[in-house]
Design an enzyme around this catalytic site. Structure first.
Site, short mmCIF file in Angstrom:
data_model
loop_
_atom_site.label_atom_id
_atom_site.label_comp_id
_atom_site.label_asym_id
_atom_site.label_seq_id
_atom_site.Cartn_x
_atom_site.Cartn_y
_atom_site.Cartn_z
N GLY A 236 35.38 -105.77 65.66
CA GLY A 236 35.01 -106.70 66.72
C GLY A 236 36.22 -107.36 67.33
O GLY A 236 37.34 -107.26 66.82
N PRO A 237 36.02 -108.08 68.43
CA PRO A 237 37.13 -108.78 69.08
C PRO A 237 37.73 -109.85 68.18
O PRO A 237 37.11 -110.28 67.20
CB PRO A 237 36.46 -109.41 70.33
CG PRO A 237 35.18 -108.67 70.50
CD PRO A 237 34.74 -108.24 69.14
N GLY A 239 38.67 -113.32 66.57
CA GLY A 239 38.03 -114.63 66.50
C GLY A 239 36.53 -114.62 66.37
O GLY A 239 35.90 -115.67 66.47
N GLY A 241 34.78 -113.77 63.68
CA GLY A 241 34.31 -114.16 62.35
C GLY A 241 34.37 -113.06 61.31
O GLY A 241 33.66 -113.14 60.30
N LYS A 242 35.19 -112.04 61.50
CA LYS A 242 35.26 -110.95 60.53
C LYS A 242 35.85 -111.44 59.20
O LYS A 242 35.29 -111.18 58.13
CB LYS A 242 36.12 -109.81 61.09
CG LYS A 242 35.56 -109.22 62.38
CD LYS A 242 36.39 -108.05 62.86
CE LYS A 242 37.78 -108.46 63.31
NZ LYS A 242 37.77 -109.38 64.46
N THR A 243 36.97 -112.15 59.26
CA THR A 243 37.57 -112.67 58.04
C THR A 243 36.69 -113.75 57.42
O THR A 243 36.62 -113.87 56.19
CB THR A 243 38.97 -113.23 58.34
OG1 THR A 243 39.75 -112.23 59.00
CG2 THR A 243 39.68 -113.64 57.07
N HIS A 459 42.27 -123.02 99.91
CA HIS A 459 42.11 -121.85 99.06
C HIS A 459 40.92 -122.03 98.12
O HIS A 459 40.04 -121.16 98.03
CB HIS A 459 43.40 -121.63 98.26
CG HIS A 459 43.39 -120.40 97.40
ND1 HIS A 459 44.04 -119.25 97.74
CD2 HIS A 459 42.79 -120.14 96.21
CE1 HIS A 459 43.86 -118.34 96.80
NE2 HIS A 459 43.10 -118.87 95.84
N GLU A 460 40.87 -123.16 97.42
CA GLU A 460 39.77 -123.40 96.48
C GLU A 460 38.45 -123.60 97.21
O GLU A 460 37.40 -123.17 96.73
CB GLU A 460 40.09 -124.62 95.61
CG GLU A 460 41.35 -124.49 94.75
CD GLU A 460 41.27 -123.32 93.78
OE1 GLU A 460 40.14 -122.91 93.43
OE2 GLU A 460 42.32 -122.81 93.38
N HIS A 463 36.99 -120.20 97.93
CA HIS A 463 36.28 -119.65 96.77
C HIS A 463 34.88 -120.25 96.67
O HIS A 463 33.88 -119.52 96.49
CB HIS A 463 37.05 -119.96 95.48
CG HIS A 463 38.26 -119.11 95.26
ND1 HIS A 463 38.21 -117.75 95.24
CD2 HIS A 463 39.56 -119.45 95.03
CE1 HIS A 463 39.42 -117.26 95.02
NE2 HIS A 463 40.26 -118.28 94.90
#
Length: 651
Positions: A236-237, A239, A241-243, A459-460, A463
Site C-alpha cells: 500500500g501507499p 503512511g 498503516g502497514k507497520t 489568477h485565484e 480558478h
C-alpha cells in the site's frame, strides 16, 4: 524426599576481565615492595658524609653496586654512636648487623676509588671495598612477561566486548556480523499496540487477525486438512498503516515476534546478508510458533537481473536467494509465518511473490471517509478538545489523507492551540492544521509588489470562477492570496471521492486548473510564470488520458502503462516515433482546448471575475459565501459526502 536431599546449587562467581587488571597491579606492588627488600632499606646519605664516616673509622665495609651505588656497612662500635642511631629512616625496621646502614650514589668511579684509597692510606684503615652486581630477578621477569600479559588482557577484554551483544554489527561485534539483527518481541515485552489501536483497514485487519489465530489454534485449521500460510505481504501507499498492523500483531500474538527492516540484511561484507537470513530463520524455528516481520522488504526483494550493469547487486541477490530458499524450505508444520511490508510491490521479484512463499497479498489502501472518522477517533483520544470538534466533519475535510497524515493533523492542531494559549483544541485549530500541512506555513511578511498582488488575486479568482461554472469541476470553498509555503496563493476545493473518472470530469478539472492563466490573459492580456503548478498538473492529466487510460480518439483504446515496472529499466519507448509525435500533438490539443474554453467562460463573466478579484484584494481570504453572493447558487446538484481537499495554485 528427593528435593530435600538435593544439594543447593552453588553459584560460581562470574569471570570479570577487571580481575586481570587488579592482578597486574598487585604484582607490580609486590615486586616493588618485596623484591627490593623495602623492610630494611638503607638510609640515604651523601658522599661527603661518607668520607667523614670513613675518616672517623666507623666504616667496616663498602659495597659498590653496579658501579654507581655504594652501600656502607658500619662497625659494631659505630652502630652504637648517637650520630648513627638518630638518623631518620623511612624503613619499617632498623638495619640488622649484616645489613648496610647507608646508601648513596656517586659520580665517576675512578675518582671515588682514588678518594677511598687516599683516606685509607692517610688514616691507616683496613676498610674492605667490595664490588657487586645487583639484579632484581622478579623485576626482570616482570619486564619480560609484561608485554605478553598486557596483550592477553587486551585480547580477553575485546573478545568479551564483541561477544556481549545479541546482534552482529560491523563495529563492536565483528565476530557476530553474520548473526541476525532482528528484535525479538514476546509475551514478556512491553508491546502496547493492539488491534483496537488500528482504525479502519477492516479487510487487512481481518487478514492479519486470522494469521494470529493460525498460530494460537493451528489444530483448528490443520484438522480439516488445511495448511498454515507461510507468508503475507502488506502492500500500500506510505503512511496507510502497514507497520502499525505489524505492531498490532506483535501486541496481540502470544508468540515470539521477530521484527527487522530489509536494510538490516545489507552489509558491506560478502555473504553477510545470506548468513543473517539463515540465522533469523534458525532462531524463528527454535521458538516456533513464531512470526517474522520484514519491513521495507523491497530493500532486498527487488527483482534480480535488473539494472545490474556493474555486478554491484550480487550481494543483494545472494541475500534474496537465501530468503527464497528459507521461505520455501521449512516445513508446513514449523508454524513460522513471515509478514512483510512494502509500498513498491511492482519491483519485487516474481519468485518472492509466488504462492508457497507469500501466499497472501493484503492491499492496504488509503482510508475512505468512514475509515478516516475512525482514525480521527483513535488519534483524538489523548488530545484535550472542546465541543466544537466533530470527527465526521474532520473526516470530510481530509480526502486522500493517509493514517499518518491524520495523525500529523491532530498533532499539528494541538501545537497550534498551545501556541495560541488555548485550554483546549477547537475546530478552527484542526482546519488551520490542514491548511498548514497541505499548503505550508503562511508567510504574511513576504514582500509582494502591488502589481504582483493584483495578478495573484485575478489568477485565484479565475480558478474560483471557472470551477464554479463547470458541472464536474470541484467547487471552491476557500481562496487566499496570502503566500503559503512555496506558493503565492492557495485555493481549497470540494472534490468528489470517485472510484472511476470519466473524460468529461477530467476535462472540466483541467479547464478549472487553466482558469488562473486564462484570467491573466483576459484581464491583462499577458501571462506569467505563476501557473507552473497548474501546467504541470494538466500536462500529467492529459498525458494520462492519452497514454494510460485510452481516452483519446486518435490514439484509440491503447495503453502504454506497464504495471510490472519493466519499462522503468528500458531505454526505448513502447511506441514508434510517429506515434510519439501524435501523442505530443494530442496532449497539446487537449490542453489548449481547455485553456480556450476557460478564456471563453471568463470573457462572459468578466465583470463578476473583476468583482471577485477586488474583494479578494481587499480581504485576502474569501469563502464560498462570496461566490454565492456574486455568481448566485451553483446550478448543479450537490454531491453526497462532500469533502474539502486543498489544492495549491502557485501564482
Amino acid at each position: 524426599m528427593a528435593n530435600e536431599n538435593k544439594k543447593p546449587e552453588v553459584k560460581k562467581p562470574k569471570f570479570n576481565a577487571y580481575w586481570i587488571y587488579i592482578g597486574i597491579f598487585l604484582l607490580f606492588v609486590g615486586i616493588q615492595f618485596f623484591g627490593g627488600n623495602s623492610w630494611t632499606q638503607p638510609r640515604k646519605t651523601t658522599q661527603a658524609e661518607f668520607q667523614q664516616f670513613l675518616e672517623d673509622g666507623d666504616v667496616e665495609k663498602i659495597e659498590i653496586i653496579n658501579k654507581k651505588t655504594a652501600k656502607v656497612y658500619l662497625t659494631p662500635d659505630a652502630r652504637q654512636k648517637e650520630i648513627h642511631s638518630n638518623k631518620s629512616s623511612n624503613t619499617l625496621l632498623a638495619p640488622g648487623a649484616n645489613d648496610p646502614v647507608y646508601e648513596f650514589e656517586f659520580g665517576d668511579l675512578q675518582n671515588f676509588e682514588n678518594s677511598i684509597y687516599q683516606i685509607k692510606q692517610d688514616n691507616e684503615l683496613d676498610t674492605k671495598v667490595v664490588w657487586d652486581t645487583d639484579s632484581n630477578m622478579w623485576g626482570e621477569l616482570l619486564l619480560t612477561l609484561l608485554p605478553f600479559v598486557v596483550i592477553i588482557g587486551i585480547w580477553i577484554f575485546i573478545m568479551r566486548r564483541m561477544s556481549s551483544g545479541a546482534g552482529g554489527g560491523a563495529g563492536g561485534q565483528i565476530f557476530n556480523i553474520g548473526k541476525s539483527k532482528a528484535k525479538l518481541f514476546d509475551e514478556k515485552a512491553e508491546v502496547k499496540t493492539s488491534f483496537k489501536d488500528v482504525a479502519g483497514l477492516e479487510g487487512a485487519k481481518e487478514e492479519v487477525q486470522e494469521i494470529v489465530d493460525f498460530l494460537k489454534n493451528p489444530s483448528k485449521y490443520t484438522a480439516l486438512g488445511g495448511k498454515i500460510p507461510k507468508g503475507a505481504l502488506l502492500v500500500g501507499p506510505p503512511g496507510t498503516g502497514k507497520t502499525l498492523l505489524a505492531k498490532a500483531v506483535a501486541g496481540e500474538a502470544k508468540v515470539p515476534f521477530f521484527s527487522l527492516s530489509g536494510s538490516d540484511f545489507v552489509e558491506m561484507f560478502v555473504g553477510v546478508g545470506a548468513s543473517r537470513v539463515r540465522d533469523l530463520f534458525k532462531q524463528a524455528k527454535e521458538k516456533s510458533p513464531s512470526i517474522i516481520f520484514i519491513d521495507e522488504i523491497d530493500a532486498i526483494g527487488r527483482a534480480r537481473g535488473k539494472n545490474n550493469f556493474s555486478g554491484s547487486n550480487d550481494e543483494r541477490e545472494n541475500t534474496l536467494n537465501q530468503l527464497l530458499t528459507e521461505m520455501d524450505g521449512f516445513g508446513t508444520n514449523t508454524n513460522v509465518i513471515v509478514i512483510a511490508a512494502t509500498n513498491r510491490a511492482d519491483v519485487l521479484d516474481k519468485a518472492l511473490m509466488r504462492a508457497g512463499r507469500f501466499d497472501r497479498q493484503i492491499y492496504v489502501d488509503l482510508p475512505d471517509v468512514r475509515e478516516r472518522k475512525e482514525i480521527f477517533e483513535v488519534h483524538l483520544r489523548p488530545i484535550k478538545k472542546d465541543d466544537s470538534v466533530d470527527t465526521e466533519f474532520l473526516a470530510r475535510q481530509t480526502p486522500g489523507f493517509s493514517g499518518a497524515d491524520i495523525a500529523n493533523v491532530c498533532n499539528e492542531a494541538a501545537l497550534i492551540a498551545a501556541r495560541n494559549e488555548k485550554k483546549a483544541v477547537g475546530k478552527q485549530d484542526f482546519l488551520d492544521a490542514v491548511d498548514r500541512i497541505v499548503g505550508g506555513l503562511e508567510k504574511k511578511n513576504k514582500i509582494i509588489t502591488p502589481d504582483e498582488k493584483k495578478a495573484i488575486a485575478f489568477h485565484e479568482a479565475g480558478h474560483a470562477t471557472v470551477s464554479w461554472m463547470l458541472e464536474h469541476a470541484a467547487p471552491l470553498v476557500k481562496v487566499t492570496i496570502v503566500p503559503r509555503g512555496q506558493s503565492l496563493g492557495a485555493a481549497w476545493y470540494l472534490p468528489e471521492e470517485r472510484l472511476i473518472v470519466r473524460p468529461e470530469q477530467m476535462l472540466d478539472e483541467m479547464c478549472a486548473t487553466m482558469g488562473g492563466r486564462a484570467a491573466e490573459k483576459v484581464i491583462f492580456d499577458k501571462i506569467s510564470t505563476g501557473a507552473l503548478s497548474d501546467l504541470e498538473k494538466v500536462t500529467k492529466q492529459a498525458r494520462a488520458m492519452v497514454t494510460v487510460y485510452g481516452l483519446n480518439d486518435k490514439i484509440g483504446n491503447l495503453t502504454y502503462y506497464d504495471s510490472s515496472g519493466q519499462t522503468d529499466y528500458n531505454f526505448s519507448k513502447p511506441y514508434s516515433e510517429k506515434t510519439a509525435e501524435l501523442i505530443d500533438k494530442e496532449i497539446s490539443n487537449i490542453i489548449e482546448a481547455q485553456y480556450q474554453r476557460a478564456i471563453d467562460l471568463l470573457e462572459k463573466n468578466k465583470d463578476k471575475l473583476t468583482e471577485l478579484a477586488n474583494e479578494l484584494l481587499e480581504k485576502e481570504v474569501i469563502f464560498k459565501e462570496s461566490l454565492e453572493r456574486i455568481f448566485g447558487k451553483r446550478p448543479f446538484q450537490p454531491r453526497e459526502l462532500p469533502s474539502i481537499e486543498p489544492k495549491i495554485a502557485t501564482s
